[in-house]
Enzyme design. Structure first.
Site, PDB file in Angstrom:
ATOM      1  N   GLY A  19      31.511  40.987  42.944  1.00 55.35           N
ATOM      2  CA  GLY A  19      31.883  40.155  43.858  1.00 55.35           C
ATOM      3  C   GLY A  19      33.158  39.383  42.975  1.00 55.35           C
ATOM      4  O   GLY A  19      33.261  38.150  43.510  1.00 55.35           O
ATOM      5  N   SER A  21      36.521  39.396  42.552  1.00 55.40           N
ATOM      6  CA  SER A  21      37.916  39.489  42.731  1.00 55.40           C
ATOM      7  C   SER A  21      38.419  38.096  43.608  1.00 55.40           C
ATOM      8  O   SER A  21      39.652  37.891  43.604  1.00 55.40           O
ATOM      9  CB  SER A  21      38.308  40.654  43.324  1.00 55.40           C
ATOM     10  OG  SER A  21      37.859  40.835  44.490  1.00 55.40           O
ATOM     11  N   ARG A  22      37.663  37.474  44.263  1.00 59.45           N
ATOM     12  CA  ARG A  22      38.001  36.433  45.416  1.00 59.45           C
ATOM     13  C   ARG A  22      37.055  35.213  45.169  1.00 59.45           C
ATOM     14  O   ARG A  22      35.934  35.455  44.694  1.00 59.45           O
ATOM     15  CB  ARG A  22      37.873  36.982  46.610  1.00 59.45           C
ATOM     16  CG  ARG A  22      39.054  38.123  46.964  1.00 59.45           C
ATOM     17  CD  ARG A  22      38.803  38.706  48.436  1.00 59.45           C
ATOM     18  NE  ARG A  22      39.575  37.554  49.241  1.00 59.45           N
ATOM     19  CZ  ARG A  22      39.270  37.439  50.575  1.00 59.45           C
ATOM     20  NH1 ARG A  22      38.406  38.049  51.168  1.00 59.45           N
ATOM     21  NH2 ARG A  22      40.105  36.541  51.277  1.00 59.45           N
ATOM     22  N   GLY A  58      43.551  36.234  28.002  1.00 61.48           N
ATOM     23  CA  GLY A  58      42.766  37.105  26.986  1.00 61.48           C
ATOM     24  C   GLY A  58      42.976  38.542  27.256  1.00 61.48           C
ATOM     25  O   GLY A  58      43.721  39.104  28.326  1.00 61.48           O
ATOM     26  N   ASN A  93      26.985  38.186  42.056  1.00 58.04           N
ATOM     27  CA  ASN A  93      27.840  37.376  43.222  1.00 58.04           C
ATOM     28  C   ASN A  93      27.712  38.269  44.374  1.00 58.04           C
ATOM     29  O   ASN A  93      29.206  38.652  44.609  1.00 58.04           O
ATOM     30  CB  ASN A  93      28.926  36.786  42.637  1.00 58.04           C
ATOM     31  CG  ASN A  93      29.663  36.116  43.742  1.00 58.04           C
ATOM     32  OD1 ASN A  93      29.137  35.316  44.541  1.00 58.04           O
ATOM     33  ND2 ASN A  93      30.953  36.171  43.963  1.00 58.04           N
ATOM     34  N   SER A 145      22.516  30.748  47.950  1.00 59.27           N
ATOM     35  CA  SER A 145      23.100  29.985  48.939  1.00 59.27           C
ATOM     36  C   SER A 145      22.473  28.875  49.470  1.00 59.27           C
ATOM     37  O   SER A 145      21.122  29.118  49.521  1.00 59.27           O
ATOM     38  CB  SER A 145      23.370  30.892  50.007  1.00 59.27           C
ATOM     39  OG  SER A 145      24.027  30.487  51.266  1.00 59.27           O
ATOM     40  N   TYR A 158      21.129  37.384  56.002  1.00 60.79           N
ATOM     41  CA  TYR A 158      21.600  37.041  54.825  1.00 60.79           C
ATOM     42  C   TYR A 158      20.838  36.295  53.978  1.00 60.79           C
ATOM     43  O   TYR A 158      20.903  36.107  52.750  1.00 60.79           O
ATOM     44  CB  TYR A 158      22.741  35.894  55.439  1.00 60.79           C
ATOM     45  CG  TYR A 158      23.546  35.366  54.278  1.00 60.79           C
ATOM     46  CD1 TYR A 158      24.561  36.030  53.423  1.00 60.79           C
ATOM     47  CD2 TYR A 158      23.270  34.182  54.125  1.00 60.79           C
ATOM     48  CE1 TYR A 158      25.323  35.284  52.520  1.00 60.79           C
ATOM     49  CE2 TYR A 158      24.314  33.151  52.960  1.00 60.79           C
ATOM     50  CZ  TYR A 158      24.959  33.952  52.409  1.00 60.79           C
ATOM     51  OH  TYR A 158      26.012  33.502  51.403  1.00 60.79           O
ATOM     52  N   LYS A 162      19.504  36.748  49.933  1.00 59.11           N
ATOM     53  CA  LYS A 162      19.621  35.793  49.088  1.00 59.11           C
ATOM     54  C   LYS A 162      18.396  35.456  48.310  1.00 59.11           C
ATOM     55  O   LYS A 162      18.189  35.166  47.253  1.00 59.11           O
ATOM     56  CB  LYS A 162      20.389  34.639  49.492  1.00 59.11           C
ATOM     57  CG  LYS A 162      21.913  34.766  49.922  1.00 59.11           C
ATOM     58  CD  LYS A 162      22.648  35.139  48.433  1.00 59.11           C
ATOM     59  CE  LYS A 162      24.180  35.062  48.642  1.00 59.11           C
ATOM     60  NZ  LYS A 162      24.936  35.316  47.680  1.00 59.11           N
TER      61      LYS A 162
END
Length: 261
Positions: A19, A21-22, A58, A93, A145, A158, A162
């Site tokens: 997860g 990228s955002r 880098g 993530n 969370s 959810y 978690k």
């Protein structure tokens, strides 16, 4: 994020960030790269991954599109890791696509329980652990969370996802500590991300900000700094913890969030 804020030198280390990228995952990918870590970032959206590539400082980084709820794509990721290299640091993530649904509305015939939140980890751990044992260094960091700590309307599955990952990481800490491998959970509070900005009205967003003692949402970088510390050699004696990065909401939420939503 201030590019001079490299608190720990992690040069020569490698990290897998799922997860990545955002939002929180992107901030973690960038901050670890600023500390000298070579990043393998995994996410579903190719455009977001390509944008991340332009921001990673880098060299030697790699991005990979992967839906971690799809067994074929997990298997392909395993092959990718074997070629790229076993990561020293794994940041779990996982982003759940489960739609909020209250328990009295659940119908398993039309809403089968989602899967994949833990299967990829049960495959990654055996893949990575032996190499980490040989190095005497491994860092496993899950992003939990605050909702899972206190529950929330419509958030049963959810929270289950978690909590399952939390339990897995605490067990990993128990089993692998003697080999120099640590496992911890970072628990963010309300964070300013693309998702929270678009999913909530201004009024609801302000209300959620008010539930912590600082009266504001966290920046994704503030979660990344906690991950950075736990990934560092300076955190070598810390394992099996759940670290709240919540602005104090883990104290205040039950008092302020009386059955709202």
């Amino acid at each position: 994020m201030n590019s001079n804020q490299n608190f720990y030198n992690l040069s020569g280390k490698t990290a897998l960030v799922t997860g990545g990228s955002r939002g929180i995952g992107k901030a973690i990918s960038i901050q670890l790269a600023r500390c000298g870590v070579k990043i393998l970032s995994v996410a579903r959206n190719r455009e977001d991954l390509d944008a991340l590539t332009q921001e990673l400082p880098g060299a030697g980084h790699s991005v990979h599109t992967c839906d971690l709820s799809n067994i074929q794509e997990i298997e392909f990721l395993e092959k990718k890791i074997k070629i790229w290299g076993i990561p020293d640091i794994v940041v779990a993530n996982f982003y759940s696509r489960t739609e909020p649904k209250k328990l009295n509305e659940y119908d398993l015939k039309t809403n089968p329980l989602p899967n994949g939140s833990i299967e990829y980890l049960l495959r990654l751990i055996p893949l990575c652990i032996q190499t980490q044992r040989e190095k005497g260094f491994g860092r496993w960091i899950a992003i939990g969370s605050l909702i899972a700590e206190f529950a929330g309307p419509g958030q049963a599955w959810y929270s289950i996802e978690k909590k399952t990952i939390e339990s897995l990481f605490l067990t990993l800490a128990l089993e692998e500590g003697r080999y120099g491998i640590t496992a911890n959970v970072v628990i963010p509070g309300f964070v300013e991300t693309p998702g929270t900005k678009t999913n909530y009205s201004k009024e609801k967003y302000s209300d959620l900000e008010s539930l912590n003692l600082l009266g504001r949402a966290a920046r994704p970088e503030e979660i990344a700094y906690a991950v950075e510390f736990l990934a560092s050699p300076n955190a070598s004696y810390i394992t099996g913890i759940k670290l709240p990065v919540t602005g104090g909401a883990h104290i205040n939420w039950p008092l302020r969030n009386k059955n709202k939503g």
